[in-house]
Design a protein around this motif. Structure first.
Motif, PDB file in Angstrom:
ATOM      1  N   GLN A  86       0.819  -1.214   0.000  1.00  0.00           N
ATOM      2  CA  GLN A  86       0.000   0.000   0.000  1.00  0.00           C
ATOM      3  C   GLN A  86       0.853   1.265   0.000  1.00  0.00           C
ATOM      4  O   GLN A  86       0.499   2.260  -0.634  1.00  0.00           O
ATOM      5  N   LYS A  87       1.974   1.231   0.692  1.00  0.00           N
ATOM      6  CA  LYS A  87       2.882   2.381   0.738  1.00  0.00           C
ATOM      7  C   LYS A  87       3.849   2.391  -0.444  1.00  0.00           C
ATOM      8  O   LYS A  87       4.653   3.312  -0.577  1.00  0.00           O
ATOM      9  N   ARG A  88       3.783   1.342  -1.272  1.00  0.00           N
ATOM     10  CA  ARG A  88       4.644   1.199  -2.451  1.00  0.00           C
ATOM     11  C   ARG A  88       6.132   1.161  -2.102  1.00  0.00           C
ATOM     12  O   ARG A  88       6.970   1.665  -2.826  1.00  0.00           O
ATOM     13  N   THR A  89       6.433   0.547  -0.977  1.00  0.00           N
ATOM     14  CA  THR A  89       7.828   0.295  -0.633  1.00  0.00           C
ATOM     15  C   THR A  89       8.388  -0.845  -1.475  1.00  0.00           C
ATOM     16  O   THR A  89       9.601  -0.970  -1.630  1.00  0.00           O
ATOM     17  N   VAL A  90       7.505  -1.704  -1.988  1.00  0.00           N
ATOM     18  CA  VAL A  90       7.881  -2.805  -2.873  1.00  0.00           C
ATOM     19  C   VAL A  90       6.939  -2.816  -4.069  1.00  0.00           C
ATOM     20  O   VAL A  90       5.825  -2.275  -4.013  1.00  0.00           O
ATOM     21  N   ASP A  91       7.387  -3.455  -5.159  1.00  0.00           N
ATOM     22  CA  ASP A  91       6.536  -3.605  -6.334  1.00  0.00           C
ATOM     23  C   ASP A  91       5.557  -4.759  -6.162  1.00  0.00           C
ATOM     24  O   ASP A  91       4.415  -4.687  -6.619  1.00  0.00           O
ATOM     25  N   LEU A  92       6.028  -5.819  -5.538  1.00  0.00           N
ATOM     26  CA  LEU A  92       5.191  -6.988  -5.305  1.00  0.00           C
ATOM     27  C   LEU A  92       5.741  -7.783  -4.128  1.00  0.00           C
ATOM     28  O   LEU A  92       6.854  -7.548  -3.676  1.00  0.00           O
ATOM     29  N   VAL A  93       4.920  -8.690  -3.610  1.00  0.00           N
ATOM     30  CA  VAL A  93       5.309  -9.543  -2.490  1.00  0.00           C
ATOM     31  C   VAL A  93       5.202 -10.998  -2.927  1.00  0.00           C
ATOM     32  O   VAL A  93       4.154 -11.429  -3.418  1.00  0.00           O
ATOM     33  N   ARG A 122       5.786 -14.171  -0.871  1.00  0.00           N
ATOM     34  CA  ARG A 122       6.140 -14.562   0.498  1.00  0.00           C
ATOM     35  C   ARG A 122       5.074 -15.472   1.106  1.00  0.00           C
ATOM     36  O   ARG A 122       4.437 -15.139   2.081  1.00  0.00           O
ATOM     37  N   THR A 123       4.853 -16.634   0.499  1.00  0.00           N
ATOM     38  CA  THR A 123       3.856 -17.604   0.983  1.00  0.00           C
ATOM     39  C   THR A 123       2.604 -16.894   1.493  1.00  0.00           C
ATOM     40  O   THR A 123       2.143 -17.154   2.600  1.00  0.00           O
ATOM     41  N   MET A 124       2.042 -16.003   0.683  1.00  0.00           N
ATOM     42  CA  MET A 124       0.909 -15.179   1.114  1.00  0.00           C
ATOM     43  C   MET A 124      -0.396 -15.772   0.602  1.00  0.00           C
ATOM     44  O   MET A 124      -0.614 -15.896  -0.608  1.00  0.00           O
ATOM     45  N   THR A 125      -1.265 -16.149   1.532  1.00  0.00           N
ATOM     46  CA  THR A 125      -2.537 -16.773   1.180  1.00  0.00           C
ATOM     47  C   THR A 125      -3.496 -15.756   0.572  1.00  0.00           C
ATOM     48  O   THR A 125      -3.671 -14.654   1.088  1.00  0.00           O
ATOM     49  N   ILE A 126      -4.143 -16.153  -0.522  1.00  0.00           N
ATOM     50  CA  ILE A 126      -5.171 -15.330  -1.153  1.00  0.00           C
ATOM     51  C   ILE A 126      -6.485 -15.544  -0.405  1.00  0.00           C
ATOM     52  O   ILE A 126      -6.935 -16.677  -0.241  1.00  0.00           O
ATOM     53  N   ASN A 127      -7.094 -14.472   0.076  1.00  0.00           N
ATOM     54  CA  ASN A 127      -8.440 -14.569   0.646  1.00  0.00           C
ATOM     55  C   ASN A 127      -9.184 -13.255   0.422  1.00  0.00           C
ATOM     56  O   ASN A 127      -8.589 -12.254  -0.004  1.00  0.00           O
ATOM     57  N   LYS A 153      -8.008  -9.333  -0.393  1.00  0.00           N
ATOM     58  CA  LYS A 153      -8.287  -8.788  -1.724  1.00  0.00           C
ATOM     59  C   LYS A 153      -8.971  -7.430  -1.657  1.00  0.00           C
ATOM     60  O   LYS A 153      -9.039  -6.725  -2.666  1.00  0.00           O
ATOM     61  N   ARG A 154      -9.481  -7.077  -0.485  1.00  0.00           N
ATOM     62  CA  ARG A 154     -10.018  -5.725  -0.318  1.00  0.00           C
ATOM     63  C   ARG A 154      -8.897  -4.707  -0.105  1.00  0.00           C
ATOM     64  O   ARG A 154      -9.141  -3.500  -0.109  1.00  0.00           O
ATOM     65  N   GLN A 155      -7.665  -5.196   0.097  1.00  0.00           N
ATOM     66  CA  GLN A 155      -6.533  -4.312   0.377  1.00  0.00           C
ATOM     67  C   GLN A 155      -5.436  -4.366  -0.688  1.00  0.00           C
ATOM     68  O   GLN A 155      -4.772  -3.362  -0.948  1.00  0.00           O
ATOM     69  N   VAL A 156      -5.230  -5.545  -1.287  1.00  0.00           N
ATOM     70  CA  VAL A 156      -4.211  -5.709  -2.327  1.00  0.00           C
ATOM     71  C   VAL A 156      -4.781  -6.602  -3.417  1.00  0.00           C
ATOM     72  O   VAL A 156      -5.817  -7.238  -3.241  1.00  0.00           O
ATOM     73  N   ALA A 157      -4.094  -6.651  -4.554  1.00  0.00           N
ATOM     74  CA  ALA A 157      -4.474  -7.552  -5.640  1.00  0.00           C
ATOM     75  C   ALA A 157      -3.555  -8.771  -5.626  1.00  0.00           C
ATOM     76  O   ALA A 157      -2.443  -8.720  -5.089  1.00  0.00           O
ATOM     77  N   PHE A 158      -4.029  -9.868  -6.233  1.00  0.00           N
ATOM     78  CA  PHE A 158      -3.252 -11.107  -6.268  1.00  0.00           C
ATOM     79  C   PHE A 158      -3.176 -11.675  -7.673  1.00  0.00           C
ATOM     80  O   PHE A 158      -4.094 -11.511  -8.477  1.00  0.00           O
ATOM     81  N   PRO A 217      -4.352 -21.071  -0.772  1.00  0.00           N
ATOM     82  CA  PRO A 217      -3.691 -20.829  -2.058  1.00  0.00           C
ATOM     83  C   PRO A 217      -2.754 -19.627  -1.958  1.00  0.00           C
ATOM     84  O   PRO A 217      -3.154 -18.542  -1.557  1.00  0.00           O
ATOM     85  N   TYR A 218      -1.490 -19.822  -2.304  1.00  0.00           N
ATOM     86  CA  TYR A 218      -0.521 -18.733  -2.255  1.00  0.00           C
ATOM     87  C   TYR A 218      -0.535 -17.960  -3.571  1.00  0.00           C
ATOM     88  O   TYR A 218      -0.551 -18.558  -4.650  1.00  0.00           O
ATOM     89  N   GLY A 219      -0.493 -16.626  -3.478  1.00  0.00           N
ATOM     90  CA  GLY A 219      -0.434 -15.789  -4.659  1.00  0.00           C
ATOM     91  C   GLY A 219       0.622 -14.717  -4.530  1.00  0.00           C
ATOM     92  O   GLY A 219       1.064 -14.381  -3.427  1.00  0.00           O
ATOM     93  N   VAL A 220       1.038 -14.169  -5.666  1.00  0.00           N
ATOM     94  CA  VAL A 220       1.917 -13.001  -5.683  1.00  0.00           C
ATOM     95  C   VAL A 220       1.030 -11.784  -5.446  1.00  0.00           C
ATOM     96  O   VAL A 220       0.048 -11.572  -6.157  1.00  0.00           O
ATOM     97  N   ALA A 221       1.352 -10.979  -4.445  1.00  0.00           N
ATOM     98  CA  ALA A 221       0.526  -9.833  -4.081  1.00  0.00           C
ATOM     99  C   ALA A 221       1.093  -8.555  -4.711  1.00  0.00           C
ATOM    100  O   ALA A 221       2.306  -8.375  -4.793  1.00  0.00           O
TER     101      ALA A 221
END
Length: 330
Positions: free
Chosen positions: A149-156, A158-163, A167-172, A273-277
């Motif tokens: 959200q702060k755009r410190t990174v382009d993407l994450v 990191r074994t991040m579960t899609i739920n 999805k109300r905060q980031v895209a996957f 399910p893990y996704g790239v955020a």
């Protein structure tokens, strides 16, 4: 010396560099640490809050557990986010550096390695070409969404579960791995799984994880202990400061590989399910990552996905014959 004491001594010796990293991360839980890449270059350009795409908003509004893993259709084309990365000449990726097999610093070489790191490199190669410049930023579990959200990174990656909540905060992207929450505990513990055998026990999980969410819904009489990163839970378990861990079985299997005195208990009790955020405004980057994943899965048993699975995960998570099937929302 007991078997458990010997196992703890040996693990501490093998993972001394990683343990030092854990201590730093615990002390600076809200700080993003550049860990590789030789200089950050300019940070991703901030976008005003509230400028998320209408398509991302609609996807979040229509999200249900059945379609949570659906993402935008792949495209090899560019767009504002992809062009921004190309202009900078460097991809900035949020990763883990403490999870064995997924994203960890090899104590012998000092390099970041693992299944997630291999995928992040494939994305960088697709956008920037051979031998791309990458900055990996080690971020705690609870800081994955703020970093985007702060755009410190382009993407994450990191074994991040899609739920739906996320999805109300980031895209996957589409799912690149399928796991499930499970209990990790000492081999001799009278804990049988995610059930009433946890009553009165100290159960550790990472703050901001789906394990924390599930324990908030149903504790089974356990006392919940939260930490910045999942590896901290293994340390708590070894020091006798926790009786069990609730985490993704993929991560728990890696922890069991590090410490032979612990094991998975019971069965997985969720789908993870893990996704790239990605930042929700960067729909072109979501499509580009999905195109990378299409290519990554292509070739069945000879795919780059299966090669990464055999190298990093098969020893601890045997029996997987293919990547998850992608789901698309448009």
């Amino acid at each position: 010396m007991t078997t458990r004491a010997r196992g703890l001594r040996n693990l501490r010796a093998a993972l001394a560099p990683v343990a030092a990293g854990v201590c730093v991360m615990a002390a600076t839980a809200a700080v993003l640490i550049p860990v590789l890449g030789g200089g950050d270059g300019p940070a991703p350009r901030p976008a005003p809050y509230g400028t998320h795409s209408a398509r991302a908003d609609a996807a979040a509004a229509d999200c249900t557990p059945a379609n949570a893993a659906a993402s935008l259709r792949p495209s090899p084309e560019g767009g504002p986010a992809v062009d921004r990365i190309k202009a900078r000449g460097r991809l900035i990726v949020g990763v883990d550096q403490n999870t064995y097999r997924w994203g960890y610093r090899n104590p012998a070489t000092g390099d970041l390695e693992g299944f997630d790191i291999t995928l992040a490199r494939a994305i960088a190669e697709d956008i920037l070409g051979p031998d791309p410049k990458i900055t990996f930023r080690a971020i705690p579990t609870s800081q994955r969404i703020p970093a985007l959200q702060k755009r410190t990174v382009d993407l994450v990656v990191r074994t991040m579960t899609i739920n739906c909540a996320r999805k109300r905060q980031v895209a996957f992207s589409t799912a690149y791995f399928q796991g499930g929450q499970q209990v990790l505990a000492p081999i001799n513990a009278r804990i049988t799984g995610f059930d009433d055998s946890l009553k009165g026990k100290r159960v550790c999980t990472a703050a901001g994880s789906t394990g924390e969410t599930r324990l908030a819904e149903e504790r089974h009489g356990a006392r919940v202990v939260t930490v910045p990163n999942q590896l901290d839970c293994l340390v708590r378990l070894q020091l006798g400061e926790a009786d069990a861990v609730v985490t993704d079985n993929a991560l728990a299997a890696a922890q069991a590989a590090q410490d032979p005195t612990v094991q998975l208990k019971g069965k997985p009790f969720t789908d993870e399910p893990y996704g790239v955020a990605v930042n929700r405004a960067d729909t072109d980057l979501v499509r580009r990552v999905n195109q990378v994943l299409e290519n990554y899965r292509e070739g069945g048993g000879g795919s780059r996905w299966m090669a990464a699975y055999r190298k990093w995960l098969q020893a601890d998570l045997p029996g997987i014959s293919k990547a998850p099937e992608p789901q698309y929302s448009d």
